[in-house]
Design an enzyme around this catalytic site. Structure first.
Site, PDB file in Angstrom:
ATOM      1  N   LYS A   1       0.819  -1.218   0.000  1.00 33.63           N
ATOM      2  CA  LYS A   1       0.000   0.000   0.000  1.00 33.63           C
ATOM      3  C   LYS A   1       0.848   1.261   0.000  1.00 33.63           C
ATOM      4  O   LYS A   1       0.439   2.291  -0.555  1.00 33.63           O
ATOM      5  CB  LYS A   1      -0.919   0.011   1.219  1.00 33.63           C
TER       6      LYS A   1
ATOM      7  N   GLU B   1      -2.340   7.235   8.183  1.00 34.75           N
ATOM      8  CA  GLU B   1      -3.135   8.161   7.371  1.00 34.75           C
ATOM      9  C   GLU B   1      -3.949   9.041   8.291  1.00 34.75           C
ATOM     10  O   GLU B   1      -4.334   8.625   9.390  1.00 34.75           O
ATOM     11  CB  GLU B   1      -4.093   7.390   6.446  1.00 34.75           C
TER      12      GLU B   1
ATOM     13  N   HIS C   1     -14.494  -2.048   9.091  1.00 35.60           N
ATOM     14  CA  HIS C   1     -13.810  -1.610   7.871  1.00 35.60           C
ATOM     15  C   HIS C   1     -13.953  -2.614   6.733  1.00 35.60           C
ATOM     16  O   HIS C   1     -13.140  -2.658   5.823  1.00 35.60           O
ATOM     17  CB  HIS C   1     -12.330  -1.310   8.129  1.00 35.60           C
TER      18      HIS C   1
ATOM     19  N   ARG D   1      -7.371  -8.384  -7.812  1.00 36.76           N
ATOM     20  CA  ARG D   1      -8.109  -9.657  -7.830  1.00 36.76           C
ATOM     21  C   ARG D   1      -9.558  -9.385  -8.178  1.00 36.76           C
ATOM     22  O   ARG D   1      -9.975  -8.231  -8.281  1.00 36.76           O
ATOM     23  CB  ARG D   1      -8.061 -10.278  -6.431  1.00 36.76           C
TER      24      ARG D   1
HETATM   25  P1  ADP Z   1     -13.608  -6.978  -1.117  1.00 42.87           P
HETATM   26  O1  ADP Z   1     -12.791  -5.717  -1.062  1.00 42.87           O
HETATM   27  O2  ADP Z   1     -13.483  -7.757  -2.386  1.00 42.87           O
HETATM   28  O3  ADP Z   1     -15.000  -6.801  -0.686  1.00 42.87           O
HETATM   29  P2  ADP Z   1     -12.957  -8.004   1.433  1.00 42.87           P
HETATM   30  O4  ADP Z   1     -12.080  -6.950   1.988  1.00 42.87           O
HETATM   31  O5  ADP Z   1     -14.321  -8.132   1.963  1.00 42.87           O
HETATM   32  O6  ADP Z   1     -12.906  -7.909  -0.129  1.00 42.87           O
HETATM   33  O7  ADP Z   1     -12.225  -9.386   1.556  1.00 42.87           O
HETATM   34  C1  ADP Z   1     -12.653 -10.498   0.809  1.00 42.87           C
HETATM   35  C2  ADP Z   1     -12.056 -11.725   1.376  1.00 42.87           C
HETATM   36  O8  ADP Z   1     -10.659 -11.695   1.202  1.00 42.87           O
HETATM   37  C3  ADP Z   1     -12.253 -11.924   2.848  1.00 42.87           C
HETATM   38  O9  ADP Z   1     -12.242 -13.309   3.082  1.00 42.87           O
HETATM   39  C4  ADP Z   1     -11.047 -11.247   3.450  1.00 42.87           C
HETATM   40  O10 ADP Z   1     -10.825 -11.712   4.747  1.00 42.87           O
HETATM   41  C5  ADP Z   1     -10.010 -11.696   2.461  1.00 42.87           C
HETATM   42  N1  ADP Z   1      -8.858 -10.815   2.253  1.00 42.87           N
HETATM   43  C6  ADP Z   1      -8.873  -9.583   1.725  1.00 42.87           C
HETATM   44  N2  ADP Z   1      -7.634  -9.105   1.605  1.00 42.87           N
HETATM   45  C7  ADP Z   1      -6.801 -10.071   2.060  1.00 42.87           C
HETATM   46  C8  ADP Z   1      -5.381 -10.188   2.185  1.00 42.87           C
HETATM   47  N3  ADP Z   1      -4.553  -9.229   1.815  1.00 42.87           N
HETATM   48  N4  ADP Z   1      -4.890 -11.325   2.702  1.00 42.87           N
HETATM   49  C9  ADP Z   1      -5.710 -12.313   3.068  1.00 42.87           C
HETATM   50  N5  ADP Z   1      -7.034 -12.274   2.961  1.00 42.87           N
HETATM   51  C10 ADP Z   1      -7.585 -11.168   2.473  1.00 42.87           C
HETATM   52  P1  ADP Z   2      -8.272  -2.959   3.464  1.00 42.80           P
HETATM   53  O1  ADP Z   2      -7.059  -3.316   2.682  1.00 42.80           O
HETATM   54  O2  ADP Z   2      -8.339  -3.639   4.759  1.00 42.80           O
HETATM   55  O3  ADP Z   2      -9.499  -3.076   2.621  1.00 42.80           O
HETATM   56  P2  ADP Z   2      -8.478  -0.077   3.090  1.00 42.80           P
HETATM   57  O4  ADP Z   2      -7.322   0.849   3.069  1.00 42.80           O
HETATM   58  O5  ADP Z   2      -9.114  -0.386   1.796  1.00 42.80           O
HETATM   59  O6  ADP Z   2      -8.062  -1.408   3.838  1.00 42.80           O
HETATM   60  O7  ADP Z   2      -9.553   0.537   4.084  1.00 42.80           O
HETATM   61  C1  ADP Z   2     -10.680  -0.203   4.496  1.00 42.80           C
HETATM   62  C2  ADP Z   2     -11.756   0.748   4.997  1.00 42.80           C
HETATM   63  O8  ADP Z   2     -11.281   1.519   6.105  1.00 42.80           O
HETATM   64  C3  ADP Z   2     -12.211   1.779   3.986  1.00 42.80           C
HETATM   65  O9  ADP Z   2     -13.191   1.298   3.121  1.00 42.80           O
HETATM   66  C4  ADP Z   2     -12.732   2.894   4.885  1.00 42.80           C
HETATM   67  O10 ADP Z   2     -14.024   2.618   5.368  1.00 42.80           O
HETATM   68  C5  ADP Z   2     -11.783   2.832   6.053  1.00 42.80           C
HETATM   69  N1  ADP Z   2     -10.654   3.780   5.860  1.00 42.80           N
HETATM   70  C6  ADP Z   2      -9.475   3.515   5.262  1.00 42.80           C
HETATM   71  N2  ADP Z   2      -8.656   4.594   5.274  1.00 42.80           N
HETATM   72  C7  ADP Z   2      -9.324   5.565   5.913  1.00 42.80           C
HETATM   73  C8  ADP Z   2      -9.025   6.925   6.273  1.00 42.80           C
HETATM   74  N3  ADP Z   2      -7.852   7.465   6.002  1.00 42.80           N
HETATM   75  N4  ADP Z   2      -9.977   7.630   6.933  1.00 42.80           N
HETATM   76  C9  ADP Z   2     -11.168   7.076   7.239  1.00 42.80           C
HETATM   77  N5  ADP Z   2     -11.505   5.815   6.945  1.00 42.80           N
HETATM   78  C10 ADP Z   2     -10.610   5.057   6.283  1.00 42.80           C
END
Ligand code: ADP
Ligand code: ADP
Ligand code: MG
Length: 491
Positions: free
Chosen positions: A112, A194, A229, A285
């Site tokens: 990231k 962040e 989240h 993905r």
């Molecule tokens: P999406 O953004 O597609 O909605 P989610 O964040 O809900 O995905 O995650 C989808 C599935 O993938 C869940 O089972 C989550 O726990 C898993 N997952 C997401 N990112 C990772 C990662 N970097 N490593 C392992 N599992 C992950």
């Molecule tokens: P992941 O890889 O676990 O999906 P993300 O960076 O996509 O992590 O963030 C997951 C969620 O967390 C976002 O969809 C949002 O709801 C919240 N989030 C992430 N970054 C921020 C931020 N800087 N401020 C507020 N909420 C955030």
């Protein structure tokens, strides 16, 4: 093709593979031998014990299963090994096709911090942040930007490794906890920071890239309905975007995808705050919520992934139609802060009808455990406009019946029925603010009544039969047997 996953996504991929004329191979852990995905493929191979680390995350065992079955491709689904550059490289090295981006793209997108740097280089805004997160860096970042700040794992995903810190006194402990969680979940404890946006919306753009360097986008998905989240309801298009903002975000997503040399299907995630937007991450993905894009664009993203993996070129799709909403039903107790739930699938009724698609692996008799992600079913509703899609989603959530394991359908129903959702005005804070006002009692009683009715009858009873039960005076009526009660009007 071997499908290196389980649950609804394994079934969904097997279906498209079969329709594309491919023979399919499923893999399963010891806990999953009786799961529908193992039975659905032409062939199924065991890959290890229940713990994901030794089965669905066991790359060598999966590649060995692929070679032994004569497969020539592996589709990783989402989660598990889907974004592992190391796995993708090992698959290719074994002479197999990895259905996803090449390892270099997975490495670039999976970090990231690196992805944020890339976004800045191509002129896409990012949330103010840092590239590392030791205590001193965090203190000075907070002094500059104020609290709350968000701690994130550089290798994070699925909402794990994230901590919101609202006071300096919590900082040290939160950094330690996040590093531990990231190390355990991703074998990579690197953190960054962040600025925490108090009430943003999560909006993401679907991208596809081919081997000739062409990138296309398939609209956006609004994913602000989240707990921990992680998304629970998604829709497309986003009710929050003006045409101008949408155009800028689509352009930013395409620029980023081109800059990493994106191949296959992926998603560029953003936070939206008023008229501003910020890059979050690239998910290299297929996304859980891909069906809403499929319904609007009348396409099959898995089929497109297969075509791209086989070297086909992309062409523009016709413009999208209507509106689509996905509701993710999890094995969780919404009234206990979404604590994971487990149990047998006793009575099951899945919705249907015009505009409804159900992606699930649920079938009566299987046991839902807590070894894996608790996603049980996705109810996806399409409508010619948002309100028709919303009403169809409500109908589908009403029809959905599952007893034996606690699940989130009635909570989702309450969200979809709520005024802010109906108006399309909500942020990522919505679920945590709505939850305390939610009254689960009536839904639980209905579920309990159905279970009791099933026990008394010795066979499944439908919801409508249970409702008729009060007026039913036959000796076999469950209401007679149990000292009947009924929800709603007396008759
Ligand atoms: P999406 O953004 O597609 O909605 P989610 O964040 O809900 O995905 O995650 C989808 C599935 O993938 C869940 O089972 C989550 O726990 C898993 N997952 C997401 N990112 C990772 C990662 N970097 N490593 C392992 N599992 C992950
Ligand atoms: P992941 O890889 O676990 O999906 P993300 O960076 O996509 O992590 O963030 C997951 C969620 O967390 C976002 O969809 C949002 O709801 C919240 N989030 C992430 N970054 C921020 C931020 N800087 N401020 C507020 N909420 C955030
Ligand atoms: Mg994300």
């Amino acid at each position: 093709m071997l499908v290196a996953n389980r649950g609804e996504i394994a079934l969904r991929i097997i279906r498209t593979a079969r329709a594309s004329g491919l023979r399919t191979v499923a893999v399963y852990s010891e806990a999953d031998a009786a799961m529908p995905h193992a039975a659905a493929a032409d062939e199924a191979r065991p890959i290890g014990p229940a713990e994901a680390l030794h089965s669905y995350l066991n790359g060598p065992a999966i590649i060995e299963a692929a070679l032994a079955s004569g497969a020539d491709a592996i589709h990783p689904g989402y989660g598990f090994l889907s974004e592992s550059a190391q796995f993708a490289a090992a698959v290719t090295k074994a002479g197999l096709t990895f259905v996803g981006p090449p390892p270099e793209v997975l490495s670039a997108a999976g970090d990231k911090v690196g992805a944020r740097r890339l976004a800045q280089r191509v002129g896409v805004p990012v949330v103010p942040g840092t590239e590392t997160a030791d205590l001193a860096t965090a203190r000075s970042f907070a002094a500059l930007n104020g609290y709350p700040i968000m701690i994130k794992a550089a290798a994070g995903g699925g909402g794990r490794g994230i901590r919101v810190v609202s006071d300096e006194s919590e900082l040290g402990a939160a950094l330690d906890a996040a590093a531990r969680e990231a190390q355990a979940a991703f074998k990579d404890g690197r953190l960054f920071l962040e600025k925490y946006l108090p009430a943003p919306r999560h909006v993401e753009v679907q991208v596809l890239g081919d081997a000739r360097g062409r990138v296309i986008t398939l609209g956006e998905r609004e994913c602000s309905m989240q707990r921990r989240h992680q998304k629970i309801i998604e829709e497309s298009p986003s009710p929050a975007l003006t045409p101008a903002l949408r155009a800028r975000m689509v352009e930013a997503a395409a620029a980023l995808a081109s800059a990493v040399g994106y191949r296959n299907a992926g998603t560029v995630e953003f936070l939206v705050d008023g008229e501003g937007f910020y890059f979050l991450e690239i998910n290299a993905r297929l996304q859980v919520e891909h069906p809403i894009t499929e319904l609007r664009f009348d396409c099959d993203l898995v089929a497109m992934q297969l075509g791209l993996a086989a070297g086909e070129s992309l062409s523009e799709l016709p413009p999208p139609r209507g509106h689509a909403i996905e509701c993710r039903i999890y094995a969780e107790d919404a009234s206990k802060d979404f604590r994971p739930a487990a149990g047998p699938v006793l009575h099951l009724q899945l919705p249907g009808g015009p505009g409804i698609r159900v992606d699930t692996f649920l079938t009566p008799g299987i046991e839902i455990g807590t070894h894996y992600d608790g996603l049980l079913a996705k109810l996806i509703a399409w409508g010619s406009d948002r309100e028709q899609a919303r009403r169809r989603a409500l109908g589908a959530l009403d029809e959905f019946m599952l007893t034996g394991v606690l699940h989130t359908a009635s909570f989702l129903r309450a969200v979809v029925a709520s005024e802010p959702f109906a108006r399309g005005q909500f942020s990522t804070r919505f679920v945590s603010e709505f939850l305390p006002q939610w009254r689960p009692a009536e839904e639980s009683i209905k579920a309990a009544a159905l279970l009791a009715a099933r026990v008394a009858h010795g066979r499944p009873v439908s919801a409508s039969a249970a409702d008729r039960g009060a007026a039913d005076r036959r000796p076999r009526s469950p209401w007679e047997a149990l000292g009947a009660f009924r929800l709603g009007n007396r008759s």
